[in-house]
Enzyme design. Structure first.
Site, PDB file in Angstrom:
ATOM      1  N   ASP A  31       0.838  -1.179   0.010  1.00 53.17           N
ATOM      2  CA  ASP A  31      -0.036   0.181  -0.007  1.00 53.17           C
ATOM      3  C   ASP A  31       0.725   1.322  -0.012  1.00 53.17           C
ATOM      4  O   ASP A  31       0.321   2.171  -0.558  1.00 53.17           O
ATOM      5  CB  ASP A  31      -0.936   0.028   1.138  1.00 53.17           C
ATOM      6  CG  ASP A  31      -1.859  -1.034   1.280  1.00 53.17           C
ATOM      7  OD1 ASP A  31      -2.123  -1.848   0.199  1.00 53.17           O
ATOM      8  OD2 ASP A  31      -2.641  -1.106   2.128  1.00 53.17           O
ATOM      9  N   GLU A  33       3.940   1.509  -1.287  1.00 58.15           N
ATOM     10  CA  GLU A  33       4.430   2.077  -2.576  1.00 58.15           C
ATOM     11  C   GLU A  33       3.529   2.483  -3.594  1.00 58.15           C
ATOM     12  O   GLU A  33       3.409   3.378  -4.253  1.00 58.15           O
ATOM     13  CB  GLU A  33       5.102   0.699  -3.153  1.00 58.15           C
ATOM     14  CG  GLU A  33       5.776   0.573  -4.505  1.00 58.15           C
ATOM     15  CD  GLU A  33       7.145   1.064  -4.232  1.00 58.15           C
ATOM     16  OE1 GLU A  33       7.899   1.133  -5.369  1.00 58.15           O
ATOM     17  OE2 GLU A  33       7.690   1.395  -3.210  1.00 58.15           O
ATOM     18  N   TYR A  34       2.237   1.834  -3.358  1.00 54.78           N
ATOM     19  CA  TYR A  34       0.908   2.413  -4.315  1.00 54.78           C
ATOM     20  C   TYR A  34       0.662   4.017  -3.742  1.00 54.78           C
ATOM     21  O   TYR A  34       0.638   4.834  -4.628  1.00 54.78           O
ATOM     22  CB  TYR A  34      -0.290   1.546  -3.926  1.00 54.78           C
ATOM     23  CG  TYR A  34      -1.279   2.235  -4.939  1.00 54.78           C
ATOM     24  CD1 TYR A  34      -1.519   1.530  -5.905  1.00 54.78           C
ATOM     25  CD2 TYR A  34      -2.423   2.903  -4.411  1.00 54.78           C
ATOM     26  CE1 TYR A  34      -2.558   1.622  -6.932  1.00 54.78           C
ATOM     27  CE2 TYR A  34      -3.417   3.461  -5.141  1.00 54.78           C
ATOM     28  CZ  TYR A  34      -3.366   2.925  -6.386  1.00 54.78           C
ATOM     29  OH  TYR A  34      -4.466   3.432  -7.232  1.00 54.78           O
ATOM     30  N   SER A  80     -29.578   9.041  -0.501  1.00 54.63           N
ATOM     31  CA  SER A  80     -29.255   8.565   0.972  1.00 54.63           C
ATOM     32  C   SER A  80     -30.025   9.042   1.980  1.00 54.63           C
ATOM     33  O   SER A  80     -30.927   9.762   1.707  1.00 54.63           O
ATOM     34  CB  SER A  80     -27.439   8.995   0.999  1.00 54.63           C
ATOM     35  OG  SER A  80     -27.441  10.259   1.275  1.00 54.63           O
ATOM     36  N   GLU A 109     -37.217  -0.419   9.455  1.00 51.61           N
ATOM     37  CA  GLU A 109     -36.592  -1.716   8.787  1.00 51.61           C
ATOM     38  C   GLU A 109     -35.171  -1.612   9.170  1.00 51.61           C
ATOM     39  O   GLU A 109     -34.720  -0.585   9.543  1.00 51.61           O
ATOM     40  CB  GLU A 109     -36.496  -1.458   7.346  1.00 51.61           C
ATOM     41  CG  GLU A 109     -37.894  -1.444   6.562  1.00 51.61           C
ATOM     42  CD  GLU A 109     -37.832  -0.864   5.136  1.00 51.61           C
ATOM     43  OE1 GLU A 109     -36.850  -0.968   4.588  1.00 51.61           O
ATOM     44  OE2 GLU A 109     -38.891  -0.539   4.565  1.00 51.61           O
ATOM     45  N   LYS A 111     -31.379  -1.610   9.149  1.00 56.08           N
ATOM     46  CA  LYS A 111     -30.582  -1.066   8.000  1.00 56.08           C
ATOM     47  C   LYS A 111     -29.180  -1.747   7.874  1.00 56.08           C
ATOM     48  O   LYS A 111     -28.459  -2.292   8.706  1.00 56.08           O
ATOM     49  CB  LYS A 111     -29.964   0.521   8.658  1.00 56.08           C
ATOM     50  CG  LYS A 111     -29.042   1.190   7.688  1.00 56.08           C
ATOM     51  CD  LYS A 111     -28.626   2.539   8.011  1.00 56.08           C
ATOM     52  CE  LYS A 111     -27.971   3.198   7.249  1.00 56.08           C
ATOM     53  NZ  LYS A 111     -26.524   2.763   6.631  1.00 56.08           N
ATOM     54  N   ASP A 113     -26.076  -3.435   6.595  1.00 54.88           N
ATOM     55  CA  ASP A 113     -24.750  -2.865   6.402  1.00 54.88           C
ATOM     56  C   ASP A 113     -24.001  -3.458   4.961  1.00 54.88           C
ATOM     57  O   ASP A 113     -23.442  -4.483   5.250  1.00 54.88           O
ATOM     58  CB  ASP A 113     -23.678  -3.031   7.479  1.00 54.88           C
ATOM     59  CG  ASP A 113     -22.730  -1.808   7.477  1.00 54.88           C
ATOM     60  OD1 ASP A 113     -22.703  -0.866   6.537  1.00 54.88           O
ATOM     61  OD2 ASP A 113     -21.843  -1.685   8.303  1.00 54.88           O
ATOM     62  N   TYR A 218     -36.072  -3.559  -0.761  1.00 52.03           N
ATOM     63  CA  TYR A 218     -36.607  -2.794   0.071  1.00 52.03           C
ATOM     64  C   TYR A 218     -37.095  -1.663  -0.618  1.00 52.03           C
ATOM     65  O   TYR A 218     -38.281  -0.967   0.270  1.00 52.03           O
ATOM     66  CB  TYR A 218     -35.972  -2.121   1.464  1.00 52.03           C
ATOM     67  CG  TYR A 218     -34.402  -1.643   1.151  1.00 52.03           C
ATOM     68  CD1 TYR A 218     -34.217  -0.327   0.467  1.00 52.03           C
ATOM     69  CD2 TYR A 218     -33.204  -2.429   1.458  1.00 52.03           C
ATOM     70  CE1 TYR A 218     -32.998   0.140   0.041  1.00 52.03           C
ATOM     71  CE2 TYR A 218     -32.037  -1.790   1.119  1.00 52.03           C
ATOM     72  CZ  TYR A 218     -31.875  -0.627   0.700  1.00 52.03           C
ATOM     73  OH  TYR A 218     -30.756  -0.130   0.631  1.00 52.03           O
ATOM     74  N   LYS A 282     -39.083   4.926   7.914  1.00 52.06           N
ATOM     75  CA  LYS A 282     -39.910   5.432   6.852  1.00 52.06           C
ATOM     76  C   LYS A 282     -41.355   5.876   7.057  1.00 52.06           C
ATOM     77  O   LYS A 282     -41.988   5.067   7.714  1.00 52.06           O
ATOM     78  CB  LYS A 282     -39.774   4.522   5.616  1.00 52.06           C
ATOM     79  CG  LYS A 282     -38.391   4.069   5.428  1.00 52.06           C
ATOM     80  CD  LYS A 282     -38.353   2.988   4.240  1.00 52.06           C
ATOM     81  CE  LYS A 282     -36.897   2.479   3.989  1.00 52.06           C
ATOM     82  NZ  LYS A 282     -36.844   1.582   3.071  1.00 52.06           N
ATOM     83  N   LYS A 306     -28.834   5.324  13.902  1.00 47.04           N
ATOM     84  CA  LYS A 306     -27.632   4.685  14.028  1.00 47.04           C
ATOM     85  C   LYS A 306     -27.482   3.943  15.632  1.00 47.04           C
ATOM     86  O   LYS A 306     -27.578   4.711  16.519  1.00 47.04           O
ATOM     87  CB  LYS A 306     -26.332   5.542  13.975  1.00 47.04           C
ATOM     88  CG  LYS A 306     -26.266   5.873  12.349  1.00 47.04           C
ATOM     89  CD  LYS A 306     -25.844   4.644  11.359  1.00 47.04           C
ATOM     90  CE  LYS A 306     -25.432   4.908  10.044  1.00 47.04           C
ATOM     91  NZ  LYS A 306     -24.229   5.452  10.041  1.00 47.04           N
ATOM     92  N   CYS A 400       9.862   6.105  32.767  1.00 51.47           N
ATOM     93  CA  CYS A 400       9.483   6.191  31.539  1.00 51.47           C
ATOM     94  C   CYS A 400       9.906   4.947  30.895  1.00 51.47           C
ATOM     95  O   CYS A 400      11.195   4.381  31.020  1.00 51.47           O
ATOM     96  CB  CYS A 400      10.118   7.398  30.684  1.00 51.47           C
ATOM     97  SG  CYS A 400       9.937   7.139  28.883  1.00 51.47           S
ATOM     98  N   CYS A 403      13.054   5.965  28.269  1.00 54.38           N
ATOM     99  CA  CYS A 403      14.269   6.546  28.798  1.00 54.38           C
ATOM    100  C   CYS A 403      14.722   6.413  30.321  1.00 54.38           C
ATOM    101  O   CYS A 403      15.567   6.590  30.667  1.00 54.38           O
ATOM    102  CB  CYS A 403      14.418   7.974  28.335  1.00 54.38           C
ATOM    103  SG  CYS A 403      13.184   9.053  29.470  1.00 54.38           S
ATOM    104  N   CYS A 418       6.869  12.168  31.160  1.00 54.97           N
ATOM    105  CA  CYS A 418       8.297  12.044  30.955  1.00 54.97           C
ATOM    106  C   CYS A 418       8.854  13.512  31.075  1.00 54.97           C
ATOM    107  O   CYS A 418       8.366  14.015  30.001  1.00 54.97           O
ATOM    108  CB  CYS A 418       8.786  10.992  30.039  1.00 54.97           C
ATOM    109  SG  CYS A 418      10.388  11.178  29.524  1.00 54.97           S
ATOM    110  N   CYS A 423      14.213  12.277  25.593  1.00 55.15           N
ATOM    111  CA  CYS A 423      13.720  10.941  25.918  1.00 55.15           C
ATOM    112  C   CYS A 423      13.255  10.772  24.170  1.00 55.15           C
ATOM    113  O   CYS A 423      12.713  11.288  23.567  1.00 55.15           O
ATOM    114  CB  CYS A 423      12.411  10.946  26.519  1.00 55.15           C
ATOM    115  SG  CYS A 423      11.582   9.553  26.113  1.00 55.15           S
TER     116      CYS A 423
END
Ligand code: IVH
Length: 660
Positions: A31, A33-34, A80, A109, A111, A113, A218, A282, A306, A400, A403, A418, A423
């Site tokens: 990822d 490199e991409y 949406s 209803e 939701k 996912d 739905y 709804k 939600k 710490c 350190c 710390c 450090c």
């Protein structure tokens, strides 16, 4: 190489990589490199916009190979839904409808996912399937949807119709597929939704078929054509046509019945073999739906509630401590890995000593862990009934972990610090923060690379970042880096010199100086040099800068005088000419944003207000000058009304601003 040629080369390369990743599930580059190549392309395109290619990955919405899937334009957009998170907001939604003189009844209803999908039929035959895309234009996934067993290829009626629904992957299937991927040394999918999305966008339907997806219908588009007048009837109709409809929907006479439904499913959803992240509510009657209407993005007659974050039990294996850039020590829970809300969790924050002691969290305990959206998972409580005897009480470390210097906890403060400026843990964390998105935003210089470059001795302080250029060839030899990624890294570092003064101030990581204070400082000083010269007295004269912040800023610049001078000489020296804001449209005004805006994002509206001298506040009080009201506004709107505060719409706001 000529930029045009290089752009062509990069586009081809990136498209091949994403094909390997998304279509064949077989990436050949990391990822990292991409992303590096992607940034190089982005930078080149910024410099030479005339060479931007239409099939460039930067021109596509979403993270998949859109170009290889044909586009489908919807006659009726796939809208949406507005989100709500509590029952107050739910009652607001109900009251807004009632205020129109309507007495609504509802359908609840679950939701699901998954991935919203449209399925079109001609004379009862499945002819076209698509994803939601951006709502107006989706991607053609007809052949892939044909592999979904719960989607009927032929309907029970020979009609032309469009049914919309959710394609999803069952939890049990997800687990099986991930097990198989692990056995084959492939990366597991992150969650059922990702797995479903990736599978639906495969170029080869045979691969999709192996993923055993499912679909619940739905929405019946243009229901009036079939004499269907309500959502309850629509669900029945969709079922009669041969679709699978989620059986857990319920008709509700009023909002209290809706709340009962939410209460019931918040718990019971755990027992389902598919993920639900909420409930869609709804208005049942279609004629009423039309009367209630739409915003640009979503219907006003429906809303998505939600669920609160999922809580899951797991074992606390260990407590490990990390050091932040300010020296703040955080205890972290090392957990037996567990799936929460669709993703694998093995770490959670324990905040500080008091948090662990107050909850009496002990290594070996079974703990309840919660994860909400992108937020870091947290330990909610210990399941004391399941505690094994003889677990030792937690004891905060005294030195710490990096350190070894003695930690300090000030009176009235919860955190241990710390105090060793040298450090290594602190320095690394400071460098990571400096390059991070909220600070200098040096893309590709992430946590891992900073840490590696630190360990290899290349960067020990922030100025070293700007001295990497002559070391290009050395850097190219580092494992994981190559010619291209070094080139992108150096370009990104160079680009960061153009950052605003506020960004540069934020990135220094001065105690008490985050994004907001940095913005205030950048409005009052035109350069780092000027800010560095400011006395504590100068600083406390500024509105919203308190004494502790002023002292901390002054101390920082005293202690880091040479480093700041060097940073400036290396080219990190934003100069901003100050304009007199006192005569501006919003000077001295405090403005509150509420609800969803349509043409502006919240950040854009905030920027406009601040540019015109105003302040944005998150809560309504007597001091509020006016409220900028979007759709689906909640309690802030009620409060403003009660206090008699001026309320203006987005259009009025834009008119005001444009006039100016
Ligand atoms: S109705 C205009 N019903 O939720 C109404 N959506 O946030 C559009 N979803 O894009 C959608 N289950 O992907 C509806 N029973 C359900 C749903 C549902 C899941 C998804 C859908 C939509 C998103 C809206």
């Amino acid at each position: 190489m000529e930029p045009k040629k290089r752009i062509e080369e990069l586009v081809e390369l990136l498209n091949r990589y994403s094909e390997e990743y998304y279509i064949y599930d077989n990436p050949t580059v990391s990822d990292f490199e991409y992303d590096a190549i992607y940034r190089e392309l982005e930078n080149l395109e910024k410099l030479y916009p005339e060479f931007v290619l239409p099939n460039s990955p930067t021109q596509k919405v979403g993270d998949y190979l859109e170009s290889s899937l044909e586009k489908v334009t919807f006659d009726k957009p796939m809208l949406s839904l507005g989100d709500i998170f509590n029952y107050d907001e739910l009652r607001d939604f109900d009251n807004r409808i009632k205020a129109m003189g309507i007495k609504p009844t509802y359908v609840c209803e679950l939701k699901i996912d998954g991935i919203a999908s449209s399925c079109q039929y001609t004379k009862g035959q499945f002819v076209l399937g698509s994803t939601r895309g951006n709502g107006s234009v989706g991607e053609n996934i007809t052949d892939n949807l044909k592999t979904v067993k719960s989607l009927p290829r032929t309907l029970t009626k020979k009609i032309d119709v469009e049914i919309r629904g959710e394609t999803y992957m069952k939890r049990s299937v997800f687990e099986l597929i991930n097990q198989e991927r692990l056995n084959n040394n492939e990366d597991p999918f992150k969650n059922p939704r990702n797995a479903c999305g990736g599978s639906l966008r495969q170029l080869d339907p045979k691969v999709t078929a192996k993923r055993q997806l499912d679909l619940f219908g739905y929405t019946l588009v243009d229901a009036y054509k079939y004499g269907v007048g309500s959502q309850i009837e629509a669900l029945e109709f969709i079922k009669e046509l041969g679709f699978s409809v989620n059986p857990n929907y319920q008709y509700c006479e009023n909002i209290d019945e809706v709340i009962n439904y939410l209460d019931k499913w918040e718990n019971e959803r755990k027992n389902l073999d598919y993920e639900t992240d909420g409930v869609v509510i709804k208005v049942n009657d279609f004629a009423l739906q039309e009367k209630i209407g739409y915003t640009v993005k979503s219907p006003k007659w429906a809303i998505a509630y939600k669920f609160p974050p999922m809580e899951v039990e797991t074992k606390l294996l260990d407590i490990k401590f990390t050091v932040g850039r300010t020296g703040c020590i955080t205890p972290n829970a090392v957990l037996e890995p567990i799936m929460i809300a669709g993703s694998l969790v093995s770490r959670a924050t324990l905040n500080n000593e008091d948090f662990v002691v107050n909850k009496d969290i002990r290594i070996g305990d079974i703990v309840v862990v919660r994860k909400a959206g992108e937020i870091i998972p947290e330990v909610v409580r210990v399941v004391t009934e399941k505690r094994e005897p003889h677990l030792e009480k937690f004891k905060m470390i005294e030195t710490c972990p990096i350190c070894n210097s003695k930690l300090v906890r000030n009176v009235n403060e919860a955190d241990h610090y710390c105090l060793n400026n040298l450090c290594e843990g602190r320095i690394k964390a400071g460098l990571i923060y400096f390059a991070s998105r909220p600070a200098m935003n040096i893309e590709t210089l992430g946590e891992r690379l900073v840490s590696d470059l630190y360990d290899l001795g290349y960067i020990h302080k922030i100025t070293d970042i700007y001295k990497l250029k002559p070391l290009r060839h050395e850097l190219e030899q580092i494992d994981g880096l190559g010619e291209k990624s070094v080139s992108v890294l150096l370009d990104n570092i160079e680009l960061s010199k153009k950052n605003t003064l506020a960004q540069v101030i934020t990135s220094l990581g001065i105690r008490f100086v985050g994004g907001k204070v940095s913005k205030i400082l950048s409005k009052n000083f035109s350069s780092l040099t000027e800010l560095a010269k400011a006395s504590v007295d100068d600083l406390i004269m500024i509105k919203d800068i308190g004494i502790n912040t002023a002292i901390s800023i002054n101390d920082y610049f005293k202690a880091n005088k040479e480093m700041i001078e060097e940073l400036i000489s290396l080219g990190v020296n934003p100069i901003e000419v100050k304009v007199d804001n006192t005569n501006n449209l919003f000077s001295g005004k405090t403005i509150v944003l509420t609800g969803k805006l349509e043409t502006l994002t919240r950040d854009e509206a905030t920027q406009i207000i601040e540019d015109l001298g105003g302040n944005v506040s998150s809560s309504v009080s007597k001091k509020t000058s006016f409220v900028l009201l979007g759709s689906d506004a909640g309690s802030k709107y009620d409060k403003a009304k009660a206090l008699g505060i001026k309320i203006i719409s987005e259009n009025e706001f834009l008119e005001l601003v444009n006039k100016k």
